[in-house]
Design an enzyme around this catalytic site. Structure first.
Site, PDB file in Angstrom:
ATOM      1  N   ALA A   1      40.836  42.663  53.577  1.00 23.75           N
ATOM      2  CA  ALA A   1      40.269  43.934  54.041  1.00 23.75           C
ATOM      3  C   ALA A   1      39.548  43.788  55.382  1.00 23.75           C
ATOM      4  CB  ALA A   1      39.330  44.494  52.982  1.00 23.75           C
ATOM      5  N   HIS A   2      39.020  44.920  55.853  1.00 23.62           N
ATOM      6  CA  HIS A   2      38.405  44.960  57.181  1.00 23.62           C
ATOM      7  C   HIS A   2      37.154  44.085  57.274  1.00 23.62           C
ATOM      8  CE1 HIS A   2      36.362  48.974  55.741  1.00 23.62           C
ATOM      9  NE2 HIS A   2      35.960  47.937  55.060  1.00 23.62           N
ATOM     10  N   ASN A   3      37.009  43.454  58.444  1.00 25.57           N
ATOM     11  CA  ASN A   3      35.846  42.628  58.794  1.00 25.57           C
ATOM     12  C   ASN A   3      35.697  41.365  57.944  1.00 25.57           C
ATOM     13  OD1 ASN A   3      34.865  45.665  59.581  1.00 25.57           O
ATOM     14  ND2 ASN A   3      34.075  44.137  61.009  1.00 25.57           N
TER      15      ASN A   3
END
Length: 340
Positions: free
Chosen positions: A241-243
């Site tokens: 997922a993001h980051n």
């Protein structure tokens, strides 16, 4: 492609027992070996096949002592299994490096550039202001968005998608169907019960020697970068997922899911179907077992986590010895209560 046994021995640092000028062009299992093929023997269970195989050559360890006569040629190396692995790697590199040039139809925006010895397969697409290094291979139906940077010797396999602003290092491999830089899963709840999409304006950075498996997704950051560090290997059908930050030389097996803003250390092993919540950190050298859920930060390096939710493996096994006997324990407690 064909190679002499002498050439193969040179690649592996081994010695040919027989004619080094014999040629092979195929890699075979020892039990299925035929003339023109090369195999290996590393497990004693397969030794009987050595005396039956029709393979032109078999790679064996230096200390191997045959118990019967055989017709094949031996290539002796320090470690037969490692030697055959090196041969597989060399063969794969030769095969991949063979493709050069542009197949039509293929599109690359005039503002983008590609280094020498590159390959662009049919129906591949490269957007605006991209920079691709030397010997980059873009296979058919691959998509490269705008402002993408790809380092030397990297391979983008058929159907892979590299979204805008992604940065991919040297010697990386992106397998078919993988998506690098898709939007992160960001939605803000509204007072009326609906959700409003939060723009994902960051990117993805893959450092050198990263491998991304087929149909794996690596989401771009909401802001900043999702980062997969040098040497990390990601299996098929993994969600990152993001980051998220994945440390150096960490490996993640199929169907694992890493939630947003989690940071995984270096040299970790994340087994299949493991689930890791967001906004936590996992220490270096941690092993997360199959189907294990991790819900909190792991501060101490080198632990093995198991179970759902995951906790230290020795404690899990002790607890499991009780879990599996709960039915009998319940019966005994009821009997004791009746006696009391």
């Amino acid at each position: 492609m064909e190679f002499t046994l002498g050439q193969i021995a040179a690649i592996l640092g081994g010695k040919v027992e027989g004619d080094p000028n014999q040629k092979v062009g195929r890699l075979d299992k020892i039990q299925e070996g035929k003339s023109g093929g090369i195999s290996f023997l590393a497990n004693e269970k397969y030794e009987p096949f050595l005396y039956e195989t029709k393979a032109t050559a078999v790679i064996v360890s230096e200390d191997f002592n045959p118990s019967k006569s055989f017709s094949t040629t031996l290539i002796r190396v320090k470690d037969a299994y490692l030697g055959f692995t090196q041969l597989l790697e060399a063969y794969a590199q030769f095969s991949k490096a063979a493709k050069e040039g542009v197949e039509e139809p293929a599109y690359m925006d005039p503002s983008s550039s590609m280094g020498i010895k590159g390959y662009r397969g049919a129906f591949s697409y490269i957007g605006k202001n991209c920079t691709l290094g030397e010997n980059v291979k873009i296979h058919p139906h691959a998509f490269i968005g705008d402002r993408v940077r790809i380092g030397t010797n990297t391979i983008i396999h058929p159907g892979a998608k590299i979204c805008d602003d992604s940065v991919i290092g040297a010697n990386c491999e992106i397998h078919p169907g993988a998506v690098i830089g898709s939007d992160g899963f960001g939605f803000a709840p509204q007072s009326d019960g609906t959700y409003k999409a939060i723009p994902q304006i960051g990117n993805v950075i893959l450092e050198d020697f990263v491998s991304i498996g087929a149909n794996t997704t690596v989401d771009c950051a909401t802001m900043g970068s999702t980062i997969i560090k040098k040497g990390a290997k990601i299996d098929n059908q993994v969600q990152i997922a993001h980051n998220v930050i994945i440390g150096e030389n960490t490996v993640i097996a199929s169907q694992a899911g890493i939630s947003g803003s989690t940071e995984i250390g270096k040299n970790c092993i994340i087994a299949g179907k493991a689930g890791i919540v967001g906004h936590i950190k996992i220490a270096d050298n941690t092993t997360v077992g199959a189907n294990t859920g991790v819900s909190k930060t792991i501060k101490e390096p080198g632990q093995t986590l198991f179970g759902y939710m995951g906790f230290e493996m020795k404690n899990f096994l002790k607890s499991y010895s009780i879990f599996k006997n709960l039915e009998g324990l319940e019966k005994r407690i009821k009997e004791l209560e009746k006696k009391g």
